[in-house]
Design a protein around this motif. Structure first.
Motif: not given
Length: 80
Positions: A6-7, A47-49, A61-62, A72-74
């Motif tokens: 991931s990023h 996204g992020v781990l 993610h996102p 919002s919406g992650t």
């Protein structure tokens, strides 16, 4: 064993590490290491781990990379 890249990887006590690979077996992290080129059998997740509760790995993610926090919406899901 499965590999995810991931990023960013968030490690408690260390903070955000850029471009990391996490090896997971039966839902638990075995280890993490820097992503250095393509690795066979590695799934890329944008996204992020995040490592939580010692060795569980979650995918967020996102993600807002400017503020370095969920938006919002992650969505948060545990990796198998």
């Amino acid at each position: 064993m499965r590999r995810y890249a991931s990023h960013y990887l968030y490690v408690p006590g260390c903070g955000f590490l850029k471009n990391q690979v996490v090896e997971v077996e039966q839902g638990c992290m075995i280890r993490y290491l820097p992503l250095e080129g393509e690795m066979a059998g590695t799934e890329w997740l944008p996204g992020v781990l995040r490592i939580e509760n010692g060795n569980l790995v979650f995918h967020y993610h996102p993600f807002d990379f400017n503020a370095m926090k969920p938006v919002s919406g992650t969505r948060r899901r545990q990796l198998p």
